[in-house]
Design an enzyme around this catalytic site. Structure first.
Site, PDB file in Angstrom:
ATOM      1  N   CYS A   1       6.676  -5.943 -14.551  1.00 32.26           N
ATOM      2  CA  CYS A   1       7.643  -6.521 -13.613  1.00 32.26           C
ATOM      3  C   CYS A   1       8.963  -5.755 -13.595  1.00 32.26           C
ATOM      4  CB  CYS A   1       7.903  -7.989 -13.964  1.00 32.26           C
ATOM      5  SG  CYS A   1       6.417  -9.028 -13.877  1.00 32.26           S
TER       6      CYS A   1
ATOM      7  N   GLU B   1     -14.949   3.336  -0.169  1.00 30.17           N
ATOM      8  CA  GLU B   1     -14.794   1.899  -0.415  1.00 30.17           C
ATOM      9  C   GLU B   1     -16.038   1.303  -1.070  1.00 30.17           C
ATOM     10  OE1 GLU B   1     -12.217  -0.052  -0.270  1.00 30.17           O
ATOM     11  OE2 GLU B   1     -10.947   1.601   0.393  1.00 30.17           O
TER      12      GLU B   1
ATOM     13  N   CYS C   1       9.038 -12.197  -5.796  1.00 29.60           N
ATOM     14  CA  CYS C   1       7.820 -12.764  -6.379  1.00 29.60           C
ATOM     15  C   CYS C   1       8.073 -14.148  -6.978  1.00 29.60           C
ATOM     16  CB  CYS C   1       7.306 -11.808  -7.464  1.00 29.60           C
ATOM     17  SG  CYS C   1       5.835 -12.398  -8.322  1.00 29.60           S
TER      18      CYS C   1
ATOM     19  N   CYS D   1       1.101  -4.398 -11.092  1.00 28.59           N
ATOM     20  CA  CYS D   1       0.831  -5.832 -11.274  1.00 28.59           C
ATOM     21  C   CYS D   1      -0.487  -6.009 -12.028  1.00 28.59           C
ATOM     22  CB  CYS D   1       0.779  -6.525  -9.916  1.00 28.59           C
ATOM     23  SG  CYS D   1       0.910  -8.323 -10.001  1.00 28.59           S
TER      24      CYS D   1
ATOM     25  N   CYS E   1       8.558  -3.171 -10.947  1.00 30.14           N
ATOM     26  CA  CYS E   1       7.923  -3.612  -9.699  1.00 30.14           C
ATOM     27  C   CYS E   1       8.950  -3.625  -8.566  1.00 30.14           C
ATOM     28  CB  CYS E   1       7.325  -5.010  -9.868  1.00 30.14           C
ATOM     29  SG  CYS E   1       6.545  -5.630  -8.346  1.00 30.14           S
TER      30      CYS E   1
END
Length: 381
Positions: free
Chosen positions: A207, A43, A216, A200, A210
């Site tokens: 889209c 991370e 959304c 995204c 998606c």
């Protein structure tokens, strides 16, 4: 957060998201472990760095520092050497400090309570949430660049997502979509980041593929291109620096950056700031050699106590540090007779070999260029 985002909406969102993630997630090494230490390393490395770049560094770093104890016991110079090339070196220093705190305060075991994780140097709310949700299944929301964009579109956010009111909405939404308990918490967090990273996208979201497009708000209103609202562009300050390549008996002089300076602890070719003396629009094609080389020699004596005779222009490297845009102009020179001002922060190295000291990213770029384009003059012994 919009009222329509009910518990039923969240459950449907998770079902669609997790089904997609099962088929489309990338096989990344840090996803194959629940070790909080390894997750923490990944991370921190992934902050402002591309996944493809991190994979090799992650593997090498964990091979050398497989646990908290080995990282805490290492010399900071060695840690920086294994980090060299990733940039944002403050991350590596804070990793080292945090490892030492874990050894001293938590008996060498990575803490589990999120408040304790947040107390470690270099760990903020997102990183803490990622570690405890991935490693322990703790119900902790996450918000980073990819999920910020995804969540903004899902809820149809019309405000600047980096401002406090919008941040509060996004963090609330990030928690809302998580299951109440169980191992799926971490998987949902991983999946939202993956969806933001692969589907995204910032300028042209996909889209049509998606899995949650039907849920959304931005997709429903055709406002994907307008969300998230762009922040005001930052203003940048131009700086002009110069590096000098000084060679002797096949080796090149390097200098360690000191505490309180940029790239503290890293090694660089001798560098001076010439912003006041040279135009920020310095153009090597229009270089007035006699004028600039004289100014360069004076600056090196004043700023570094180094006496050199400039020879020729080599190349320009342009890079950025925080809000600064730096034109870094590289020259070769001969070192005049005399001792180095401080022997401890200077070192002669063989550029043809991989250095065992951590170099700044621009120094490494110039080192590689010099290996391919050797300078055919040497300073007198």
């Amino acid at each position: 957060m919009p009222e329509k985002l009910t518990a039923m909406w969240a459950a449907q969102f998770r079902r669609r998201l997790l089904a997609w993630y099962k088929s489309h997630s990338r096989p990344l090494p840090w996803r194959e472990t629940h070790d909080p230490y390894a997750i923490w390393i990944s991370e921190i490395m992934l902050q402002q760095t591309q996944v493809a770049t991190v994979i090799g560094y992650y593997t090498r770093f964990l091979t050398r520092f497989p646990d908290v104890a080995s990282l805490a016991a290492a010399d900071q110079q060695e840690v920086l050497t294994y980090w060299a090339g990733l940039g944002y070196y403050r991350r590596a220093r804070q990793l080292h400090l945090a490892a030492q705190k874990i050894v001293s305060d938590y008996n060498g075991k990575f803490p589990r309570p999120i408040a304790d994780v947040l107390s470690l140097p270099g760990i903020g709310r997102y990183t803490a949430g990622a570690i405890v949700s991935f490693a322990y299944g703790t119900r902790a929301p996450i918000l980073e660049a990819n999920t910020l964009r995804l969540y903004s579109r899902l809820i149809g956010l019309r405000e600047d997502p980096k401002q406090s009111p919008a941040q509060a909405q996004l963090w609330e939404f990030a928690e809302h979509i998580l299951p109440q308990t169980g191992a799926q918490v971490g998987v949902v967090n991983q999946a939202t980041m993956e969806l933001g990273s692969l589907v995204c996208l910032p300028k042209e979201p996909n889209c049509d593929i998606c899995p949650v497009a039907m849920l959304c708000s931005a997709y429903a209103t055709g406002t994907q291109a307008d969300i998230p609202l762009a922040s005001k562009p930052k203003s940048f300050t131009p700086l002009t620096h110069a590096l000098v390549v000084l060679q002797r008996r096949g080796k090149t002089l390097m200098r360690q950056n000191q505490d309180g300076a940029w790239w503290s602890g890293l090694w660089d070719f001798p560098r001076v700031d010439l912003t006041q003396q040279w135009s920020s629009n310095f153009d090597d094609k229009q270089l007035d050699r006699s004028t600039y080389l004289t100014l360069l020699e004076v600056a090196f004596e004043q700023q570094l106590g180094l006496h050199c005779r400039s020879s020729r222009f080599l190349k320009t490297i342009r890079h950025s540090v925080t809000r600064y845009r730096i034109g870094l102009h590289c020259f070769s020179a001969r070192l005049e007779a005399g001792r180095l001002p401080d022997q401890q922060i200077w070192k002669w190295i063989d550029l043809s070999l991989t250095p065992d000291i951590p170099l700044t990213s621009t120094a490494e770029k110039l080192r590689k260029w010099l290996v391919l384009n050797p300078i055919h003059h040497l300073s007198p012994p």
